[in-house]
Design an enzyme around this catalytic site. Structure first.
Site, PDB file in Angstrom:
ATOM      1  N   THR A   1       0.817  -1.219   0.000  1.00 24.15           N
ATOM      2  CA  THR A   1       0.000   0.000   0.000  1.00 24.15           C
ATOM      3  C   THR A   1       0.856   1.276   0.000  1.00 24.15           C
TER       4      THR A   1
ATOM      5  N   GLY B   1       2.796  -2.945   8.242  1.00 18.65           N
ATOM      6  CA  GLY B   1       3.074  -3.231   9.648  1.00 18.65           C
ATOM      7  C   GLY B   1       4.494  -3.742   9.807  1.00 18.65           C
TER       8      GLY B   1
ATOM      9  N   GLN C   1     -32.081  -7.799  25.879  1.00 17.88           N
ATOM     10  CA  GLN C   1     -30.659  -8.132  26.035  1.00 17.88           C
ATOM     11  C   GLN C   1     -30.360  -9.432  25.275  1.00 17.88           C
TER      12      GLN C   1
ATOM     13  N   ARG D   1     -30.199  -9.102  21.511  1.00 14.62           N
ATOM     14  CA  ARG D   1     -28.994  -8.450  20.989  1.00 14.62           C
ATOM     15  C   ARG D   1     -27.780  -9.350  21.180  1.00 14.62           C
TER      16      ARG D   1
ATOM     17  N   THR E   1     -10.966  -3.470   6.621  1.00 15.33           N
ATOM     18  CA  THR E   1     -10.324  -2.657   5.585  1.00 15.33           C
ATOM     19  C   THR E   1      -9.131  -3.363   4.959  1.00 15.33           C
TER      20      THR E   1
ATOM     21  N   GLU F   1      -6.522  -6.427   3.788  1.00 14.49           N
ATOM     22  CA  GLU F   1      -6.779  -7.644   2.997  1.00 14.49           C
ATOM     23  C   GLU F   1      -8.055  -7.498   2.169  1.00 14.49           C
TER      24      GLU F   1
HETATM   25  C1  LIG Z   1      -4.177  -1.573  10.428  1.00 13.79           C
HETATM   26  C2  LIG Z   1      -3.770  -1.686   8.983  1.00 13.79           C
HETATM   27  C3  LIG Z   1      -2.705  -2.502   8.643  1.00 13.79           C
HETATM   28  C4  LIG Z   1      -2.265  -2.585   7.315  1.00 13.79           C
HETATM   29  N1  LIG Z   1      -1.183  -3.347   7.026  1.00 13.79           N
HETATM   30  C5  LIG Z   1      -0.677  -3.326   5.744  1.00 13.79           C
HETATM   31  C6  LIG Z   1       0.521  -4.008   5.407  1.00 13.79           C
HETATM   32  O1  LIG Z   1       1.134  -4.667   6.264  1.00 13.79           O
HETATM   33  N2  LIG Z   1       1.003  -3.907   4.144  1.00 13.79           N
HETATM   34  C7  LIG Z   1       0.350  -3.184   3.187  1.00 13.79           C
HETATM   35  O2  LIG Z   1       0.835  -3.111   2.067  1.00 13.79           O
HETATM   36  N3  LIG Z   1      -0.809  -2.530   3.461  1.00 13.79           N
HETATM   37  C8  LIG Z   1      -1.336  -2.571   4.718  1.00 13.79           C
HETATM   38  N4  LIG Z   1      -2.513  -1.899   5.006  1.00 13.79           N
HETATM   39  C9  LIG Z   1      -3.212  -1.152   3.957  1.00 13.79           C
HETATM   40  C10 LIG Z   1      -4.525  -1.812   3.543  1.00 13.79           C
HETATM   41  O3  LIG Z   1      -4.246  -2.944   2.784  1.00 13.79           O
HETATM   42  C11 LIG Z   1      -5.397  -0.800   2.782  1.00 13.79           C
HETATM   43  O4  LIG Z   1      -5.757   0.206   3.687  1.00 13.79           O
HETATM   44  C12 LIG Z   1      -6.629  -1.483   2.212  1.00 13.79           C
HETATM   45  O5  LIG Z   1      -6.275  -2.245   1.113  1.00 13.79           O
HETATM   46  C13 LIG Z   1      -7.735  -0.487   1.795  1.00 13.79           C
HETATM   47  O6  LIG Z   1      -7.271   0.371   0.833  1.00 13.79           O
HETATM   48  P1  LIG Z   1      -7.393   1.937   0.967  1.00 13.79           P
HETATM   49  O7  LIG Z   1      -6.935   2.320   2.321  1.00 13.79           O
HETATM   50  O8  LIG Z   1      -6.741   2.510  -0.196  1.00 13.79           O
HETATM   51  O9  LIG Z   1      -8.954   2.241   0.895  1.00 13.79           O
HETATM   52  P2  LIG Z   1      -9.710   2.930  -0.331  1.00 13.79           P
HETATM   53  O10 LIG Z   1      -9.746   1.996  -1.466  1.00 13.79           O
HETATM   54  O11 LIG Z   1      -9.170   4.278  -0.567  1.00 13.79           O
HETATM   55  O12 LIG Z   1     -11.162   3.021   0.285  1.00 13.79           O
HETATM   56  C14 LIG Z   1     -11.870   4.247   0.493  1.00 13.79           C
HETATM   57  C15 LIG Z   1     -13.329   4.030   0.146  1.00 13.79           C
HETATM   58  O13 LIG Z   1     -13.447   3.855  -1.267  1.00 13.79           O
HETATM   59  C16 LIG Z   1     -14.251   2.738  -1.558  1.00 13.79           C
HETATM   60  N5  LIG Z   1     -13.820   2.143  -2.827  1.00 13.79           N
HETATM   61  C17 LIG Z   1     -12.553   1.937  -3.247  1.00 13.79           C
HETATM   62  N6  LIG Z   1     -12.572   1.363  -4.454  1.00 13.79           N
HETATM   63  C18 LIG Z   1     -13.863   1.191  -4.809  1.00 13.79           C
HETATM   64  C19 LIG Z   1     -14.546   0.637  -5.939  1.00 13.79           C
HETATM   65  N7  LIG Z   1     -13.873   0.151  -6.967  1.00 13.79           N
HETATM   66  N8  LIG Z   1     -15.893   0.623  -5.925  1.00 13.79           N
HETATM   67  C20 LIG Z   1     -16.585   1.096  -4.892  1.00 13.79           C
HETATM   68  N9  LIG Z   1     -15.999   1.638  -3.808  1.00 13.79           N
HETATM   69  C21 LIG Z   1     -14.652   1.677  -3.758  1.00 13.79           C
HETATM   70  C22 LIG Z   1     -14.052   1.801  -0.375  1.00 13.79           C
HETATM   71  O14 LIG Z   1     -15.160   0.938  -0.237  1.00 13.79           O
HETATM   72  C23 LIG Z   1     -13.949   2.783   0.785  1.00 13.79           C
HETATM   73  O15 LIG Z   1     -15.227   3.080   1.246  1.00 13.79           O
HETATM   74  C24 LIG Z   1      -2.956  -1.835   6.324  1.00 13.79           C
HETATM   75  C25 LIG Z   1      -4.045  -1.045   6.670  1.00 13.79           C
HETATM   76  C26 LIG Z   1      -4.467  -0.960   7.980  1.00 13.79           C
HETATM   77  C27 LIG Z   1      -5.632  -0.088   8.316  1.00 13.79           C
HETATM   78  C1  LIG Z   2     -19.032   8.715  29.720  1.00 14.62           C
HETATM   79  C2  LIG Z   2     -20.055   8.591  30.795  1.00 14.62           C
HETATM   80  C3  LIG Z   2     -20.346   9.689  31.568  1.00 14.62           C
HETATM   81  C4  LIG Z   2     -21.261   9.586  32.625  1.00 14.62           C
HETATM   82  N1  LIG Z   2     -21.488  10.676  33.417  1.00 14.62           N
HETATM   83  C5  LIG Z   2     -22.277  10.539  34.522  1.00 14.62           C
HETATM   84  C6  LIG Z   2     -22.450  11.618  35.450  1.00 14.62           C
HETATM   85  O1  LIG Z   2     -21.906  12.713  35.263  1.00 14.62           O
HETATM   86  N2  LIG Z   2     -23.205  11.409  36.564  1.00 14.62           N
HETATM   87  C7  LIG Z   2     -23.825  10.223  36.807  1.00 14.62           C
HETATM   88  O2  LIG Z   2     -24.482  10.084  37.820  1.00 14.62           O
HETATM   89  N3  LIG Z   2     -23.695   9.169  35.944  1.00 14.62           N
HETATM   90  C8  LIG Z   2     -22.931   9.305  34.806  1.00 14.62           C
HETATM   91  N4  LIG Z   2     -22.787   8.238  33.930  1.00 14.62           N
HETATM   92  C9  LIG Z   2     -23.480   6.971  34.200  1.00 14.62           C
HETATM   93  C10 LIG Z   2     -24.615   6.714  33.221  1.00 14.62           C
HETATM   94  O3  LIG Z   2     -25.684   7.538  33.529  1.00 14.62           O
HETATM   95  C11 LIG Z   2     -25.007   5.225  33.273  1.00 14.62           C
HETATM   96  O4  LIG Z   2     -23.922   4.490  32.795  1.00 14.62           O
HETATM   97  C12 LIG Z   2     -26.231   4.974  32.418  1.00 14.62           C
HETATM   98  O5  LIG Z   2     -27.347   5.459  33.089  1.00 14.62           O
HETATM   99  C13 LIG Z   2     -26.461   3.505  32.091  1.00 14.62           C
HETATM  100  O6  LIG Z   2     -26.602   2.756  33.241  1.00 14.62           O
HETATM  101  P1  LIG Z   2     -25.701   1.468  33.504  1.00 14.62           P
HETATM  102  O7  LIG Z   2     -24.301   1.801  33.242  1.00 14.62           O
HETATM  103  O8  LIG Z   2     -26.081   0.996  34.849  1.00 14.62           O
HETATM  104  O9  LIG Z   2     -26.184   0.418  32.435  1.00 14.62           O
HETATM  105  P2  LIG Z   2     -27.063  -0.921  32.746  1.00 14.62           P
HETATM  106  O10 LIG Z   2     -28.458  -0.520  33.078  1.00 14.62           O
HETATM  107  O11 LIG Z   2     -26.364  -1.800  33.692  1.00 14.62           O
HETATM  108  O12 LIG Z   2     -27.061  -1.542  31.284  1.00 14.62           O
HETATM  109  C14 LIG Z   2     -26.530  -2.837  30.988  1.00 14.62           C
HETATM  110  C15 LIG Z   2     -27.458  -3.518  29.988  1.00 14.62           C
HETATM  111  O13 LIG Z   2     -28.667  -3.848  30.631  1.00 14.62           O
HETATM  112  C16 LIG Z   2     -29.764  -3.446  29.846  1.00 14.62           C
HETATM  113  N5  LIG Z   2     -30.895  -3.116  30.711  1.00 14.62           N
HETATM  114  C17 LIG Z   2     -30.894  -2.436  31.867  1.00 14.62           C
HETATM  115  N6  LIG Z   2     -32.121  -2.332  32.351  1.00 14.62           N
HETATM  116  C18 LIG Z   2     -32.955  -2.964  31.492  1.00 14.62           C
HETATM  117  C19 LIG Z   2     -34.370  -3.201  31.443  1.00 14.62           C
HETATM  118  N7  LIG Z   2     -35.169  -2.763  32.398  1.00 14.62           N
HETATM  119  N8  LIG Z   2     -34.857  -3.871  30.389  1.00 14.62           N
HETATM  120  C20 LIG Z   2     -34.056  -4.302  29.426  1.00 14.62           C
HETATM  121  N9  LIG Z   2     -32.718  -4.119  29.423  1.00 14.62           N
HETATM  122  C21 LIG Z   2     -32.167  -3.457  30.449  1.00 14.62           C
HETATM  123  C22 LIG Z   2     -29.257  -2.256  29.064  1.00 14.62           C
HETATM  124  O14 LIG Z   2     -29.990  -2.081  27.876  1.00 14.62           O
HETATM  125  C23 LIG Z   2     -27.817  -2.644  28.798  1.00 14.62           C
HETATM  126  O15 LIG Z   2     -27.775  -3.404  27.622  1.00 14.62           O
HETATM  127  C24 LIG Z   2     -21.905   8.345  32.870  1.00 14.62           C
HETATM  128  C25 LIG Z   2     -21.629   7.253  32.053  1.00 14.62           C
HETATM  129  C26 LIG Z   2     -20.713   7.358  31.039  1.00 14.62           C
HETATM  130  C27 LIG Z   2     -20.425   6.147  30.192  1.00 14.62           C
END
Ligand SMILES: Cc1cc2nc3c(=O)[nH]c(=O)nc-3n(C[C@H](O)[C@H](O)[C@H](O)COP(=O)(O)OP(=O)(O)OC[C@H]3O[C@@H](n4cnc5c(N)ncnc54)[C@H](O)[C@@H]3O)c2cc1C
Ligand SMILES: Cc1cc2nc3c(=O)[nH]c(=O)nc-3n(C[C@H](O)[C@H](O)[C@H](O)COP(=O)(O)OP(=O)(O)OC[C@H]3O[C@@H](n4cnc5c(N)ncnc54)[C@H](O)[C@@H]3O)c2cc1C
Ligand SMILES: [Ca+2]
Lengths: 664, 664
Positions: free
Chosen positions: A138, A177, A330, A333, A422, A424
């Site tokens: 690449t 890489g 839950q 999902r 992305t 391969e």
């Molecule tokens: C973590 C990581 C490790 C990697 N390691 C290596 C490595 O070891 N050696 C190496 O050589 N490379 C490496 N790569 C590069 C990797 O192979 C390329 O990123 C990959 O092939 C995708 O190509 P691109 O980034 O050019 O994406 P792009 O092709 O630019 O994609 C951009 C967008 O254009 C779309 N698109 C592109 N062509 C078309 C088309 N013909 N029709 C419709 N949509 C299209 C795509 O779907 C995408 O939404 C690495 C990449 C990552 C992220």
């Molecule tokens: C970045 C961040 C900032 C935050 N900031 C604050 C803050 O400033 N002050 C504060 O007080 N809190 C804060 N919170 C806490 C946040 O309000 C809680 O994380 C949030 O209310 C979700 O509750 P939980 O983490 O207990 O999730 P859970 O309720 O434990 O969720 C776990 C899973 O259980 C499912 N679930 C739970 N209840 C039910 C039900 N009755 N029926 C079906 N499914 C259910 C959920 O869908 C989920 O998939 C913060 C959280 C984050 C991530």
């Protein structure tokens, strides 16, 4: 409380033999034994500690990875590990490193594209790690379209050398890489130019750094491309950039198995068939599919165990609240992702067979199944990596707020995994290749050319176009032939419908471009059919262990009914199902969730992951989540001092109103 | 090449007046003026630099955030900014900080729940930032179910104090932003206990840290909960943990607007209606919906500009390759997100109106619309945050490999955004609330109680249950009444179908639990209808500016046809559409993509984002992507030295074979 198993009650509920399921997941008793032994070896060795990873700076992180990768190699040597064991060890160390590219891309490229002499010269050095190699394809401006690469390799007949050059900024190699800081050598892809003629892209072995002091050789500019997504995650890898200023390499460093340049600068093809490269591609994609099942199963294991620990709402008379795993939302999902992890495992296993089959055919000069194998692996790579990336993030959300903490393991798992969508082959580009193959297959129907392998069902196109589902009650959806016909009819009809629409365009390429979004949907339908059919095939085998087969039947049902429900629009639009039948599928799906529920913890235990490998407090085997989360919090560098850096300088003057006041 | 606009050609293609669209996006000419001025002020001030964020250690990052937040305040004061300008400034600084919770949760909690005297005492201190507050509700073991909190506030009549206590580990406060290292005070939610009786959860103002030296007060344990998802991202915030060991606060620090404890320890309700809290909730959710449109529009802006810069395949006769934005697959993934950003903007605008309306009604003691407003905002919070989180990641994938670099801005945007799906109500839990409201609405149909507001369509249930689409050709899908009927019929039928299935259960709660996954789908259908209808309503208004309304009509069409295609299963299963009509929708959608294409760059320019705010090399206004990516790479700490740390210690001994060799 150390030693208590908070999930013991859950484990007792299981209706099958977990040890037998472990063998099914591993693939064989032998693989399970090796995996178990090596994973514990890694987990028990403090040198492989990884829970500090998200707190290290890039430099500390990277140095640490070099240390671990070299130490891993030392252990491999000291313990006289076999190739299988060594690769398991790298897997359980669970940290992207330059060694991945060395073993996974550099060595295979030389094996696949090098002549016998080249292999004899380079492979022993690589096997002993006296050189470390990467795969440099690449470029900054060119990824998916490999034929558009700009780096040149111009033959100079006066000196019998190639001159490797980066003519533009966009021709800089970018992403490989292991390149940024470590590799001493690379397989570099460049346009071969002899006598002013461009022969397209070929591979060359190029030394990049001195073997004495590791400095880049003259004419070579090399470095790291910078931070990538996430804490820790893929930042342990030195994805690199590389520029050549007329760097000279001997002629015999072009990989010449398939085509050669002679001493005189003549370009010629050998009689080795070009198709050989496809064998490698099938192999690489097979490993990607298996990796998808590993990554998804890790996320599912974490989310499942935590969903059994986490309680929310539903307390009666002051008793404990409801375990969130008991909520149907839950389950709806989570359980499809659990089923998907198993499904991808089995389709990965089948791809191993496909690889063997393709290899044997290639050796016998039979190229007939190659296009089908190529399309099928492209599609499965795309399908499994997309579903896994989305699935990991869904598992994170299933853990509520705590899933957002690095100590849950899920953020890093997501960040390290997503590039699989992305690299391969970009997943959309791959699906378009599948679609092209499907359109070709449809266009050849009736010409006497029988579709083979995963498109064999197209041979029954007449039946598939006119049949309709016989399902009358929910349980009918447990019959494999009902399901197979549904997925085949849907896939076939979507392909045929695309083909019909395409035929309305005077210019087929224009039509293909215009309809490409629909074509991608047809390709997805085809790929889902493959996964479903391989899961169903698996169940035709003899599977020992009490209740094991029964559980897999339930998971298989969850997998296909989840897909059917999610894509019910396809099944209805193609008129294979009526709304009533689609609703019955959903009813049956709900019933299956209830069957999964008591077995859920045991089904993730069957992955046999150590707590080290999972790297998640939420996913701990013993379910002892809260005390450990609390403990982990205190390790954050911010907690080293009670009063934070910046208090005296910034916060105190603010609080003490040594700042003027606002007009708010 | 500095100063060249590589996207100038794209900008010329636009068929509408971008300046007028900027006003539409901002909401008014005034808001645009303020936003433009403040965003440039931030962008031009090197103190607000943020491109180094992903490379800082947690401690450096956090100190830097304290510095910026205090500096921002200083500027607000110095420049005499208005409240509107101050909040814009914090928005454009674009870095989560303790000030968000101080202004966004602590101050509003006192305003909403404090008595007049309490407001007079505490608000002036908060307004001057002589105290800094946070909002401490969530506990280690209790989040979604606020009624399950364990922290206690026990009244001690002897001393006229509350004793705040954390009786268990799981009762530790956990997550509050700003708590870990900065806040001097908190609004703490705890179970009020008087005379041995538990009165449920109430809010209390508690001082946490000394105003002299910032050390925690006696009995208080407080710290940061550790690293969260992503580089930089939300790690600028000190989400904290907090434990109380019998901490005493005066009685008058209970927030007593709605209920009080008397000197004697008697618990009583005031005559202030409890429903008042819902007003705040509508307000908070409105800001979340607007934030969703901001976050999604940033991602879309980056992906759209880069898709016009990026070229891949399709070179003819050595000419340039095709811009990837010209691929229909790229369009079909990108343009619906562009349309969604606009859709969420308009529904957010409408929520502002709803908030005013609800507030006025509350003041007039009219609570009739509250349940509907509550359900509607819950649903819109869930819908827009989920779509935005997924949309940002899709935009990242649309950028291929380069989207995985932090310098693309997309990883950090994703990591900082995703918790919006969890905080302020877990999205699934919220959808279940919507579903409950829908079931109630259906059950009351025919009782004479007319459904109002966003469920008014349920009043036409008889028609909606039996009608079917009149669409006969693709363009029919451009008629708003066809579209509205389709979305209304789908939503109504899904709700009614759930209600029918529910009625089969003897125990309705059991039925609700069992069918909850279907109920969530019905809730989603209802919420999508709201967004579609508000977009369509917006187009009924007079919208000045050449071609502006036309573009919005196209985007509106993209939005609803994309939803219709994605969820065609719902429309077909409820038999409102036949397969032919669904196919026509898809045809029309494709045609609309073609209309968006020439306007795409201008449509994202209309967001009026500075390069500073976007924080993305791929999204640069001038499209000068490659040289800037190259430049940025060299700034990585790993590139400070040519030979990496760890070479001499680990790599050299390996390469020099000072290690024994392996048996591989
Ligand atoms: C973590 C990581 C490790 C990697 N390691 C290596 C490595 O070891 N050696 C190496 O050589 N490379 C490496 N790569 C590069 C990797 O192979 C390329 O990123 C990959 O092939 C995708 O190509 P691109 O980034 O050019 O994406 P792009 O092709 O630019 O994609 C951009 C967008 O254009 C779309 N698109 C592109 N062509 C078309 C088309 N013909 N029709 C419709 N949509 C299209 C795509 O779907 C995408 O939404 C690495 C990449 C990552 C992220
Ligand atoms: C970045 C961040 C900032 C935050 N900031 C604050 C803050 O400033 N002050 C504060 O007080 N809190 C804060 N919170 C806490 C946040 O309000 C809680 O994380 C949030 O209310 C979700 O509750 P939980 O983490 O207990 O999730 P859970 O309720 O434990 O969720 C776990 C899973 O259980 C499912 N679930 C739970 N209840 C039910 C039900 N009755 N029926 C079906 N499914 C259910 C959920 O869908 C989920 O998939 C913060 C959280 C984050 C991530
Ligand atoms: Ca009609």
């Amino acid at each position: 409380m150390e030693g208590v198993d908070y999930l013991a009650g859950e484990r007792k509920k299981a209706e099958f033999d977990v040890e037998s399921m472990k063998i099914v997941w591993a693939g064989s008793r032998h693989v399970l034994e090796v995996s178990d032994r090596i994973s514990k070896l890694v987990a028990d060795d403090p040198a492989f500690r990884k829970d500090d990873r998200t707190m290290l700076s890039r430099k500390e992180l990277f140095k640490n990875t070099i240390r671990k990768a070299v130490y891993a190699w030392k252990r491999i040597v000291e313990l006289h590990l076999s190739e299988e064991e060594a690769s398991r060890l790298r897997f359980y160390v669970d940290e992207p490193a330059f060694t991945d590219l060395h073993w996974g891309m550099f060595v295979p490229a030389i094996k696949g594209q090098g002549t016998d002499e080249q292999q004899q010269k380079w492979l022993p050095l690589a096997y002993k790690m006296q050189i470390i190699g990467c795969y440099a394809q690449t470029e900054l401006g060119h990824g998916s379209n490999v034929q558009g690469l700009e780096t040149t390799a111009t033959f100079d007949p006066r000196t019998d050398e190639f001159v490797i050059n980066s003519p533009t900024l966009t021709s800089s190699k970018w992403w490989p890489g292991g390149l940024g800081k470590v590799s001493t050598h690379a397989v570099v892809y460049a346009r071969l130019i002899t006598d002013g003629k461009d022969h397209g892209v070929h591979g060359f072995i190029v030394q990049l750094r001195s073997l004495e002091d590791h400095t880049p050789l003259p004419g070579i500019t090399v470095g790291d491309i910078g931070m990538k997504f996430g804490n820790g995650a893929y930042n342990t890898m030195d994805n690199g950039l590389l520029r050549f200023d007329h760097v000279r390499i001997p002629r015999n460093q072009m990989l010449m198995r398939v085509s050669q340049v002679t001493r005189e600068g003549k370009y010629k093809q050998s009689d080795v068939p070009r198709q050989l490269v496809y064998g490698t591609m099938v192999y690489v994609r097979q490993t990607i599919v298996v990796d998808a099942s590993s990554a998804l199963s890790k996320a599912v294991c974490i989310a499942t165990r935590y969903s059994a620990v986490r309680r929310q709402f539903g307390s009666q008379n002051g008793g404990p609240e409801t375990q969130v795993i008991d909520y149907k939302t839950q389950q709806s999902r989570l359980f499809p992702l659990l089923a998907s992890a198993y499904a991808f495992r089995f389709v990965g296993e089948w791809l191993k067979w496909l690889y063997t089959d393709v290899t044997q055919r290639l050796q016998a000069n039979d190229f007939s199944t190659l296009p089908e194998a190529h399309a099928c692996t492209a599609g499965l790579k795309s399908l499994t990596t997309s579903a896994t990336a989305d699935g990991i993030e869904e598992c994170r959300k299933l853990c509520g707020g705590h899933g957002y903490l690095c100590s849950s393991g899920l953020p890093e798992l997501f960040a390290v995994y997503v590039p699989a969508c992305t690299y391969e082959g970009d997943n959309t580009v791959l699906l378009l290749q599948v679609a092209r193959f499907l359109m070709k297959t449809v266009s050849q129907l009736g010409t006497g050319k029988q579709p083979v392998g995963t498109v064999a069902y197209m041979g029954r196109i007449e039946h598939l176009m006119q049949c309709s589902s016989n399902v009358q009650k929910a349980e009918d959806w447990l019959k494999p032939n009902q399901v197979m016909e549904a997925f085949e009819a849907r896939a076939a009809r979507m392909s045929v419908s695309c083909a019909r629409n395409l035929s309305k365009y005077a210019n087929p390429e224009e039509g293909f471009a215009e309809l490409s979004a629909d074509l991608v949907e047809a390709a997805v339908a085809h790929c889902q059919l493959i996964v479903v059919s391989k899961f169903i095939d698996k169940l035709q085998q003899d599977i020992p262990g009490e209740g094991v087969k029964r559980q897999l039947e339930v998971l298989c049902g969850v997998y296909y009914l989840y897909l059917l429900h999610k894509h019910q629009g396809d099944f209805l639009a193609t008129r294979y199902l009526n709304p009533k039948q689609a609703a019955l599928a959903n009813d049956q799906l709900r019933a299956l969730y209830t069957q999964v529920r008591p077995n859920a913890i045991a089904l993730v235990d069957a992955f046999n992951y150590t707590d080290h490998f999972l790297g998640s407090i939420l996913g701990r085997y013993d379910g002892n989540v809260y005390p450990k989360l609390y403990e982990a919090a205190w390790k954050d560098p911010l907690n080293e001092t009670v009063v934070p850096d910046g208090y005296h300088e910034y916060l105190r003057p603010l609080l003490k109103q040594q700042l003027p006041s606002a007009r708010l």
